[in-house]
Design a protein around this motif. Structure first.
Motif, PDB file in Angstrom:
ATOM      1  N   LYS A 140       0.824  -1.209   0.000  1.00 18.15           N
ATOM      2  CA  LYS A 140       0.000   0.000   0.000  1.00 18.15           C
ATOM      3  C   LYS A 140       0.862   1.264   0.000  1.00 18.15           C
ATOM      4  O   LYS A 140       0.547   2.242  -0.683  1.00 18.15           O
ATOM      5  N   ASP A 141       1.968   1.254   0.736  1.00 19.21           N
ATOM      6  CA  ASP A 141       2.808   2.454   0.828  1.00 19.21           C
ATOM      7  C   ASP A 141       3.593   2.714  -0.448  1.00 19.21           C
ATOM      8  O   ASP A 141       3.760   3.862  -0.851  1.00 19.21           O
ATOM      9  N   THR A 142       4.093   1.665  -1.080  1.00 20.99           N
ATOM     10  CA  THR A 142       5.018   1.828  -2.209  1.00 20.99           C
ATOM     11  C   THR A 142       4.352   1.707  -3.574  1.00 20.99           C
ATOM     12  O   THR A 142       4.843   2.279  -4.544  1.00 20.99           O
ATOM     13  N   CYS A 167      13.154   6.182   6.524  1.00 22.02           N
ATOM     14  CA  CYS A 167      11.874   5.565   6.141  1.00 22.02           C
ATOM     15  C   CYS A 167      11.770   5.395   4.622  1.00 22.02           C
ATOM     16  O   CYS A 167      10.788   5.811   3.985  1.00 22.02           O
ATOM     17  N   THR A 168      12.797   4.814   4.032  1.00 19.59           N
ATOM     18  CA  THR A 168      12.804   4.552   2.596  1.00 19.59           C
ATOM     19  C   THR A 168      13.193   3.097   2.348  1.00 19.59           C
ATOM     20  O   THR A 168      13.842   2.456   3.188  1.00 19.59           O
ATOM     21  N   VAL A 169      12.795   2.581   1.177  1.00 20.54           N
ATOM     22  CA  VAL A 169      13.162   1.229   0.763  1.00 20.54           C
ATOM     23  C   VAL A 169      13.702   1.293  -0.657  1.00 20.54           C
ATOM     24  O   VAL A 169      13.248   2.099  -1.482  1.00 20.54           O
ATOM     25  N   ASN A 170      14.676   0.455  -0.935  1.00 24.23           N
ATOM     26  CA  ASN A 170      15.289   0.364  -2.263  1.00 24.23           C
ATOM     27  C   ASN A 170      14.607  -0.770  -3.022  1.00 24.23           C
ATOM     28  O   ASN A 170      14.745  -1.940  -2.666  1.00 24.23           O
ATOM     29  N   ILE A 171      13.863  -0.429  -4.057  1.00 31.10           N
ATOM     30  CA  ILE A 171      13.095  -1.403  -4.829  1.00 31.10           C
ATOM     31  C   ILE A 171      13.944  -1.905  -5.991  1.00 31.10           C
ATOM     32  O   ILE A 171      14.385  -1.121  -6.841  1.00 31.10           O
ATOM     33  N   ARG A 172      14.173  -3.218  -6.007  1.00 34.89           N
ATOM     34  CA  ARG A 172      14.866  -3.848  -7.146  1.00 34.89           C
ATOM     35  C   ARG A 172      13.812  -4.329  -8.135  1.00 34.89           C
ATOM     36  O   ARG A 172      12.900  -5.064  -7.770  1.00 34.89           O
ATOM     37  N   LYS A 221       9.547   6.276  -0.510  1.00 34.07           N
ATOM     38  CA  LYS A 221       9.235   6.609   0.875  1.00 34.07           C
ATOM     39  C   LYS A 221       8.129   5.699   1.383  1.00 34.07           C
ATOM     40  O   LYS A 221       7.175   5.383   0.658  1.00 34.07           O
ATOM     41  N   VAL A 222       8.239   5.248   2.634  1.00 33.17           N
ATOM     42  CA  VAL A 222       7.222   4.395   3.253  1.00 33.17           C
ATOM     43  C   VAL A 222       6.756   5.045   4.545  1.00 33.17           C
ATOM     44  O   VAL A 222       7.376   5.974   5.068  1.00 33.17           O
TER      45      VAL A 222
END
Length: 407
Positions: free
Chosen positions: A233-235, A255-260, A271-272
């Motif tokens: 839902k966040d990304t 509060c970030t994630v690296n999307i592969r 950002k999440v």
């Protein structure tokens, strides 16, 4: 004292122990690749090397025997020799066997259907062939070809495959089209061709639930599955992208994630919410990856059926992992009306893939008023006051911040 003659060692230690090993690279990592039938009505196991892709029979002494099929004769009848001597010393034997095959086939009147072991071997070979071709969706294509074999199709007979596909009433036209592409790759590996049936992809707008329905699923499922749904839902990431998330891909401070990426998407850092970070922080770290995707799929089907009965809301049954991505794209376009922003968020490489959210936004928000109250702020105090009464930041022009709120 005379030197002792060196003792000749076997080529590979495993071969000396009468265990199958690749004669090309010496690897013992092998797939079983069906059976090879000999002229004396016996059979020998065939193998496919997982390292170099070389196909061979085992035990090796069977290679000197006369094989039944013409293809096998070309593989084993190349007898080596010196430069002054002819090489194909087994031509006479091959010609004799070919004559016997023609006589036998004339009496039988038809080609025998391949055995189950032969088909399994071909499917394994197809998986290895797709891997060498660098096909991204190799796993899905192999699964489709396996399904055709399970439904009774003769994979070496294109007409049989056409019949099986046409009989599947529950398959959509889009899925049938994907199955034909998967089988076409299988035929290309075998050096065969066919006239592909004309199935077209059906264009349909995906189901968009309300935010309350998504939140009900996130709260109603287990903690690990709920964390996965919160991340979707966040990304707005593809489920396969979030399933590849590793602990080192999460920045707990920012509060970030690296999307592969998967499916040809672009890599991105997103950002999440604080809720997603909080859920991750209390999860046990048992390995490199955060989630185990196959188990999440299984439990999600069970959980949404239970919640649909409990909440008396059958719409929950239509929600899938990908639904969260469609919801995120629709909401972001509704907030910004900026296609480039949505394209960057979802990782699309083609703007045409993002255009679907224009239609979705218009369909979901048909009764929404698009008129806004507009206000400006030049200081932090003014901006805070506008935010407290429900204004949202829109843009900045010449140092002036513009806020808006729907009427």
């Amino acid at each position: 004292m005379g030197e002792e003659a060196p003792v000749e060692k076997p080529a590979f230690k495993i071969e000396a122990e009468n265990k199958p090993v690749c004669p090309e690279c010496g690897s013992a990592r092998l797939y079983k690749d069906g059976l090879r039938y000999l002229a004396d009505n016996t059979s020998v196991q065939r193998y496919l090397c997982r390292e170099c892709g070389y196909r061979f029979s085992w035990p090796r002494q069977h290679r000197s025997q006369i094989l039944k099929t013409k293809r096998d004769k070309f593989n084993v009848c190349q007898v080596g020799g010196k430069e002054a001597l002819p090489k194909n010393l087994a031509k006479a034997v091959c010609a004799l066997t070919e004559t016997n095959e023609k006589t036998t086939s004339g009496l039988a009147g038809a080609t025998e259907k391949p055995t189950e072991a032969d088909i399994k071997g071909k499917i394994v070979e197809y998986a290895f062939w797709l891997q060498k071709q660098g096909v991204v969706s190799a796993k899905n294509r192999v699964a489709m070809v396996k399904r055709l074999a399970q439904l009774g199709a003769n994979l070496l007979d294109p007409e049989s495959v056409k019949t099986v596909i046409a009989k599947q009433q529950t398959w959509s036209s889009s899925y049938k089209m994907l199955v034909t592409y998967a089988y076409e790759g299988f035929l290309k590996m075998l050096g065969m061709t066919w006239q592909r049936p004309k199935y077209k992809q059906q264009q349909a707008l995906p189901f968009i639930p309300t935010e309350e329905e998504l939140n009900a699923l996130i709260v109603g499922v287990g903690p690990k599955l709920g964390t996965f749904l919160q991340g979707l839902k966040d990304t707005g990431a593809d489920p396969g992208e979030l399933a590849k998330l590793r602990w080192i891909d999460v920045n707990f401070q920012n509060c970030t994630v690296n999307i592969r990426p998967v499916k040809g998407h672009n890599p991105r850092i997103l950002k999440v919410s604080n809720e997603f970070i909080r859920r991750l922080s209390i999860m046990p770290r048992k390995g490199e990856y955060i989630f185990h995707y196959p188990s999440l799929q299984k439990w999600f089907k069970i959980a949404k059926k239970r919640l649909a009965r409990k909440l008396n809301n059958p719409r929950l049954l239509k929600i899938t992992f990908t639904t969260f991505r469609h919801w995120k794209g629709t909401m972001e376009y509704h907030k910004t009306h900026d296609l480039l922003h949505v394209k960057k968020l979802l990782g699309h490489k083609n703007i045409n893939s993002t255009m679907v959210y224009v239609n979705l936004e218009q369909a979901v928000f048909t009764n929404t008023n698009d008129e806004f109250h507009v206000a400006t702020a030049t200081t932090v105090e003014e901006a805070c006051k506008l935010a407290q009464v429900g204004f949202e930041y829109f843009t900045t022009i010449n140092g002036v911040q513009i806020f808006r709120k729907r009427k």
